[in-house]
Scaffold this active site. Structure first.
Site, PDB file in Angstrom:
ATOM      1  CB  CYS A   1      74.124-108.809 138.244  1.00  0.00           C
ATOM      2  SG  CYS A   1      75.751-108.761 139.013  1.00  0.00           S
TER       3      CYS A   1
ATOM      4  NE  ARG B   1      65.951-103.411 134.093  1.00  0.00           N
ATOM      5  CZ  ARG B   1      65.000-102.689 134.666  1.00  0.00           C
ATOM      6  NH1 ARG B   1      64.490-101.630 134.052  1.00  0.00           N
ATOM      7  NH2 ARG B   1      64.538-103.008 135.872  1.00  0.00           N
ATOM      8  NE  ARG B   2      64.192-101.028 138.429  1.00  0.00           N
ATOM      9  CZ  ARG B   2      63.920-101.803 139.464  1.00  0.00           C
ATOM     10  NH1 ARG B   2      64.670-101.739 140.561  1.00  0.00           N
ATOM     11  NH2 ARG B   2      62.913-102.653 139.423  1.00  0.00           N
TER      12      ARG B   2
ATOM     13  NE  ARG C   1      66.199-101.135 147.453  1.00  0.00           N
ATOM     14  CZ  ARG C   1      66.757-101.690 146.389  1.00  0.00           C
ATOM     15  NH1 ARG C   1      66.477-101.248 145.180  1.00  0.00           N
ATOM     16  NH2 ARG C   1      67.608-102.685 146.520  1.00  0.00           N
TER      17      ARG C   1
ATOM     18  CE  LYS D   1      63.342-107.936 140.324  1.00  0.00           C
ATOM     19  NZ  LYS D   1      64.522-107.783 141.169  1.00  0.00           N
ATOM     20  CG  ASP D   2      66.395-111.839 142.674  1.00  0.00           C
ATOM     21  OD1 ASP D   2      66.799-110.842 142.051  1.00  0.00           O
ATOM     22  OD2 ASP D   2      65.655-111.766 143.681  1.00  0.00           O
TER      23      ASP D   2
ATOM     24  NE  ARG E   1      71.599-104.079 147.673  1.00  0.00           N
ATOM     25  CZ  ARG E   1      72.254-105.064 148.245  1.00  0.00           C
ATOM     26  NH1 ARG E   1      73.573-105.100 148.225  1.00  0.00           N
ATOM     27  NH2 ARG E   1      71.601-106.036 148.863  1.00  0.00           N
TER      28      ARG E   1
END
Length: 323
Positions: A253, A125-126, A149, A77-78, A143
């Site tokens: 992004c 998106r989230r 996190r 996905k990156d 981040r």
């Protein structure tokens, strides 16, 4: 000795070590991990403001092109959707769990959190999905590595890391965070998950849960043979369709977009949603018989992308493909 380039985060090292073990088993050669620092690893800025797609992969690719390593591993996905002229994705191993997962204080479900509770994520998106489904929650930009996190919700005691560096204590200041289930599994941290978010109502980033093993185009010999054996055809078909939607819409992004495809027997299914930052959405879903198209991933992605644009996706998110 085969040199495998990887970012230096705990997650990158964990998933790269799995690939290294598979390559070693197939070639009979030792595989050394080469740690590479990327701009995305050292900046604390929001992802959407850090120069677009590829912020986590540019330095890794430069190391590969400079022949400082023989192969590199990315979270797919990156990876930018435009192919690099000197490189090739030689293998996409079988996809892991593509879902997002919630880690919520006291083991609650997101729906049970009281209004005003703080949920952290750095993904546009989230963020959009949270605002759509749980408008009473406060979405916080987030981040940091996975451990950092998690500590924002679960707390953390001071200590010393395996490399001897100090670990600072952290007091919880968030009520929940959203992370990729695949990453938590690779770090053996699924024990912290309180809720898995279903793909049907919560489509994830194109390629989420999948790894990309990239090499120079002139690769040959036992390493090339080993990577061909690692490639998983149905995974590649599905994620190529997801990423083709992203490419056709020219969604960077900062565009809140989810897409998920899967192959079931002779058919491939693809669904995608585009969100506004506030959570409004348009969606599209199509299916086709794989053998009925010369390039089933592109064919299916074209149908979905065209319908998204026809339904007004460009009015919700920054999409270059709307031109």
């Amino acid at each position: 000795m085969i040199r495998l380039g990887t970012r230096g985060s705990a997650l990158a090292l964990a998933q790269s070590q799995r690939v290294a073990d598979s390559i070693a088993a197939r070639t009979g050669e030792d595989v050394e991990l080469v740690r590479i620092v990327t701009h995305g690893d050292v900046s604390s800025a929001p992802l959407a403001s850090m120069g677009g797609v590829g912020v986590f992969v540019a330095a890794v690719r430069e190391s590969l092109l400079a022949e400082e390593c023989d192969v590199v591993v990315h979270s797919l996905k990156d990876l930018p959707t435009t192919p690099h002229p000197g490189l090739i994705v030689a293998a996409m191993p079988k996809r892991a769990d593509a879902r997002d997962a919630a880690i919520v204080r006291l083991g609650l479900a997101l729906a049970d959190l009281p209004a005003g509770s703080k949920v952290g994520t750095g993904s546009p998106r989230r963020q959009a999905q949270l605002r759509r489904r749980f408008p009473g929650l406060e979405v916080v930009e987030l981040r940091g590595n996975v451990d950092t996190r998690l500590a924002r919700v679960l707390g953390r005691e001071a200590g010393v890391a395996a490399d001897g560096s100090p670990i600072e204590a952290m007091t919880p200041d968030l009520d929940a965070v959203i992370l990729a289930a695949a990453g938590l599994e690779r770090l053996s941290r699924l024990d912290v998950v309180t809720e898995y978010l279903g793909i049907d109502g919560w489509p994830t980033a194109p390629g989420q849960g999948c790894l990309a093993i990239e090499t120079r185009r002139d690769l040959s010999g036992p390493l090339k043979k080993a990577l061909l054996a690692l490639d998983h055809r149905s995974t590649r078909l599905a994620v190529e369709a997801e990423r083709a939607v992203l490419r056709r819409l020219e969604a960077g992004c900062s565009a809140p977009l989810g897409a998920h495809a899967f192959v079931d027997g002779e058919m491939m299914f693809l669904a995608s949603r585009v969100y506004s930052p506030e959570g409004e959405q348009v969606s599209s879903a199509h299916a086709l018989y794989v053998d009925d198209a010369d390039d089933p991933a592109e064919d299916l992605a074209a149908r979905v992308a065209d319908e998204l644009l026809a339904n007004g996706a460009a009015a919700l998110a920054p999409l270059g493909g709307a031109r």
